[in-house]
Motif scaffolding. Structure first.
Motif, PDB file in Angstrom:
ATOM      1  N   GLY A 216       0.815  -1.205   0.000  1.00  0.00           N
ATOM      2  CA  GLY A 216       0.000   0.000   0.000  1.00  0.00           C
ATOM      3  C   GLY A 216       0.850   1.258   0.000  1.00  0.00           C
ATOM      4  N   LEU A 217       0.320   2.322  -0.616  1.00  0.00           N
ATOM      5  CA  LEU A 217       1.067   3.567  -0.753  1.00  0.00           C
ATOM      6  C   LEU A 217       0.418   4.670   0.078  1.00  0.00           C
ATOM      7  N   PRO A 218       1.204   5.625   0.543  1.00  0.00           N
ATOM      8  CA  PRO A 218       0.640   6.743   1.301  1.00  0.00           C
ATOM      9  C   PRO A 218      -0.147   7.688   0.397  1.00  0.00           C
ATOM     10  N   VAL A 219      -1.038   8.464   0.997  1.00  0.00           N
ATOM     11  CA  VAL A 219      -1.872   9.412   0.264  1.00  0.00           C
ATOM     12  C   VAL A 219      -1.400  10.826   0.568  1.00  0.00           C
ATOM     13  N   ALA A 220      -1.121  11.594  -0.469  1.00  0.00           N
ATOM     14  CA  ALA A 220      -0.798  13.019  -0.332  1.00  0.00           C
ATOM     15  C   ALA A 220      -1.927  13.797  -1.000  1.00  0.00           C
ATOM     16  N   GLY A 221      -2.686  14.558  -0.202  1.00  0.00           N
ATOM     17  CA  GLY A 221      -3.879  15.211  -0.721  1.00  0.00           C
ATOM     18  C   GLY A 221      -3.621  16.137  -1.894  1.00  0.00           C
ATOM     19  N   ASP A 222      -2.598  16.995  -1.817  1.00  0.00           N
ATOM     20  CA  ASP A 222      -2.309  17.934  -2.896  1.00  0.00           C
ATOM     21  C   ASP A 222      -1.931  17.202  -4.178  1.00  0.00           C
ATOM     22  N   ARG A 223      -1.126  16.161  -4.049  1.00  0.00           N
ATOM     23  CA  ARG A 223      -0.716  15.401  -5.231  1.00  0.00           C
ATOM     24  C   ARG A 223      -1.918  14.683  -5.841  1.00  0.00           C
ATOM     25  N   LEU A 224      -2.786  14.127  -5.004  1.00  0.00           N
ATOM     26  CA  LEU A 224      -3.970  13.438  -5.507  1.00  0.00           C
ATOM     27  C   LEU A 224      -4.860  14.405  -6.282  1.00  0.00           C
ATOM     28  N   ARG A 225      -5.041  15.601  -5.732  1.00  0.00           N
ATOM     29  CA  ARG A 225      -5.843  16.616  -6.433  1.00  0.00           C
ATOM     30  C   ARG A 225      -5.235  16.941  -7.793  1.00  0.00           C
ATOM     31  N   ASP A 226      -3.914  17.117  -7.836  1.00  0.00           N
ATOM     32  CA  ASP A 226      -3.253  17.457  -9.090  1.00  0.00           C
ATOM     33  C   ASP A 226      -3.376  16.326 -10.111  1.00  0.00           C
ATOM     34  N   LEU A 227      -3.304  15.087  -9.640  1.00  0.00           N
ATOM     35  CA  LEU A 227      -3.442  13.953 -10.544  1.00  0.00           C
ATOM     36  C   LEU A 227      -4.839  13.902 -11.156  1.00  0.00           C
ATOM     37  N   PHE A 228      -5.863  14.159 -10.354  1.00  0.00           N
ATOM     38  CA  PHE A 228      -7.218  14.141 -10.892  1.00  0.00           C
ATOM     39  C   PHE A 228      -7.464  15.320 -11.841  1.00  0.00           C
ATOM     40  N   LEU A 229      -6.831  16.460 -11.576  1.00  0.00           N
ATOM     41  CA  LEU A 229      -6.927  17.566 -12.520  1.00  0.00           C
ATOM     42  C   LEU A 229      -6.277  17.194 -13.853  1.00  0.00           C
ATOM     43  N   ALA A 230      -5.144  16.509 -13.788  1.00  0.00           N
ATOM     44  CA  ALA A 230      -4.480  16.064 -15.012  1.00  0.00           C
ATOM     45  C   ALA A 230      -5.323  15.024 -15.738  1.00  0.00           C
ATOM     46  N   LEU A 231      -5.963  14.134 -14.970  1.00  0.00           N
ATOM     47  CA  LEU A 231      -6.834  13.125 -15.574  1.00  0.00           C
ATOM     48  C   LEU A 231      -8.010  13.788 -16.280  1.00  0.00           C
ATOM     49  N   GLN A 232      -8.618  14.773 -15.635  1.00  0.00           N
ATOM     50  CA  GLN A 232      -9.755  15.472 -16.220  1.00  0.00           C
ATOM     51  C   GLN A 232      -9.375  16.172 -17.524  1.00  0.00           C
ATOM     52  N   ALA A 233      -8.172  16.705 -17.572  1.00  0.00           N
ATOM     53  CA  ALA A 233      -7.732  17.450 -18.748  1.00  0.00           C
ATOM     54  C   ALA A 233      -7.397  16.543 -19.927  1.00  0.00           C
ATOM     55  N   ARG A 234      -7.290  15.230 -19.667  1.00  0.00           N
ATOM     56  CA  ARG A 234      -6.880  14.301 -20.735  1.00  0.00           C
ATOM     57  C   ARG A 234      -7.991  13.318 -21.060  1.00  0.00           C
ATOM     58  N   GLN A 235      -9.212  13.851 -21.204  1.00  0.00           N
ATOM     59  CA  GLN A 235     -10.366  13.043 -21.577  1.00  0.00           C
ATOM     60  C   GLN A 235     -11.059  13.647 -22.803  1.00  0.00           C
ATOM     61  N   PRO A 236     -10.408  13.635 -23.956  1.00  0.00           N
ATOM     62  CA  PRO A 236     -11.005  14.268 -25.135  1.00  0.00           C
ATOM     63  C   PRO A 236     -12.297  13.609 -25.595  1.00  0.00           C
ATOM     64  N   LEU A 237     -12.391  12.282 -25.480  1.00  0.00           N
ATOM     65  CA  LEU A 237     -13.595  11.602 -25.937  1.00  0.00           C
ATOM     66  C   LEU A 237     -14.784  11.932 -25.045  1.00  0.00           C
ATOM     67  N   ASN A 238     -14.558  12.012 -23.745  1.00  0.00           N
ATOM     68  CA  ASN A 238     -15.656  12.372 -22.845  1.00  0.00           C
ATOM     69  C   ASN A 238     -16.051  13.833 -23.025  1.00  0.00           C
ATOM     70  N   ALA A 239     -15.071  14.698 -23.283  1.00  0.00           N
ATOM     71  CA  ALA A 239     -15.380  16.104 -23.535  1.00  0.00           C
ATOM     72  C   ALA A 239     -16.250  16.238 -24.781  1.00  0.00           C
ATOM     73  N   LEU A 240     -16.044  15.361 -25.750  1.00  0.00           N
ATOM     74  CA  LEU A 240     -16.792  15.400 -27.001  1.00  0.00           C
ATOM     75  C   LEU A 240     -18.169  14.767 -26.875  1.00  0.00           C
ATOM     76  N   THR A 241     -18.260  13.654 -26.121  1.00  0.00           N
ATOM     77  CA  THR A 241     -19.497  12.869 -26.092  1.00  0.00           C
ATOM     78  C   THR A 241     -20.221  12.880 -24.754  1.00  0.00           C
ATOM     79  N   GLY A 242     -19.495  13.077 -23.658  1.00  0.00           N
ATOM     80  CA  GLY A 242     -20.097  13.028 -22.325  1.00  0.00           C
ATOM     81  C   GLY A 242     -20.580  11.655 -21.922  1.00  0.00           C
ATOM     82  N   ALA A 243     -19.995  10.582 -22.506  1.00  0.00           N
ATOM     83  CA  ALA A 243     -20.563   9.253 -22.301  1.00  0.00           C
ATOM     84  C   ALA A 243     -19.542   8.179 -21.953  1.00  0.00           C
TER      85      ALA A 243
END
Length: 261
Positions: free
Chosen positions: A129-156
């Motif tokens: 198991g790995l430790p959780v760093a809140g700021d890093r987790l937030r940044d990772l999810f922001l990066a994930l959100q920014a790299r979803q072109p198909l969902n941005a196009l279709t929402g599905a």
């Protein structure tokens, strides 16, 4: 070649006023997975990143132990869907559950086709198991959100992001969350890297945790809640499980030295 989305003409109504519009819809295609010429499963999936899907599925489902044991022989596009034809060592083929039948799954189905309870939930391996760093987790999810072109196009579609041992984030999208996970895992493994963390834009159900542990991932974070079974499996595996990872918030459900159930 199949496309991940199609454009359709629609009639859109807003406040009683209608107008024609072109909208993009996510494609959903039957994808058959064959091992050594034998049909194993048919999954409804987005027809993109199929080699990643083949490798990730084979590893996360425990069909093979290392990426070198599975080889994509051919990807055949037909009128009824797509066939992913793979070759695995004979020992792996002989151990396939239900290899005398073909399993048919709904979109990203986790249990479809399981014939017995033992097949439904396999023993979960132990991981670190790995430790959780809140700021890093937030940044990772922001990066994930920014790299979803198909969902941005279709929402599905769902997205999954896997962070490798070098800190690189690999993102894949699919109409099925399990398929997106397999594709992201496969993307890491095909590059010779080791997957360490998994982010998902969905709930954390038991199979999300199981797939992660099977390939040695030590942390799973989801934007929605886990199920109770997912928490129990995470505890058995020693895996860190986080839910409701949104903005500045996250909830720890399992982790090294933690026992909430």
């Amino acid at each position: 070649m199949s496309r991940a989305h199609v454009d359709v003409r629609t009639l859109r109504t807003d406040a009683g006023v209608g107008c024609e519009a072109i909208e993009s819809l996510a494609e959903e295609t039957p994808v058959a997975l064959l091992y050594n010429g034998h049909p194993h499963a048919v999954m409804m999936a987005t027809p993109s990143d199929l080699e990643d899907f083949a490798i990730g599925f084979s590893l996360s489902e425990g069909i093979v132990d290392v990426p070198a044991d599975v080889r994509v022989v051919d990807i055949v596009h037909g009128a009824d869907g797509i066939s992913l034809q793979m070759h695995v060592p004979q020992r792996a083929f002989d151990a396939l559950p239900g290899r005398d039948r073909s399993l048919v799954g709904r979109t990203g189905c986790g249990l479809c086709g399981s014939e017995t309870l033992a097949q439904a939930i396999r023993p979960v391996p132990r991981v670190e198991g790995l430790p959780v760093a809140g700021d890093r987790l937030r940044d990772l999810f922001l990066a994930l959100q920014a790299r979803q072109p198909l969902n941005a196009l279709t929402g599905a579609v769902h997205a999954a992001g896997v962070v490798d041992a070098y800190g690189q984030l690999h993102v894949r999208e699919d109409v099925g969350r399990h398929n997106a996970i397999d594709k992201a895992i496969g993307a890491v493994l095909r590059r010779g890297a080791r997957p360490r963390e998994l982010l998902v834009t969905s709930r954390a159900s038991y199979e999300v945790v199981h797939k992660a542990a099977t390939v040695g991932i030590g942390l799973v974070a989801a934007i929605s809640a886990p199920t109770a079974l997912a928490v129990r499996l995470a505890q058995l595996a020693g895996l860190t499980l986080v839910g409701f990872a949104r903005d500045e918030r996250h909830t720890l459900y399992a982790g090294p030295g933690q026992d909430f159930l």
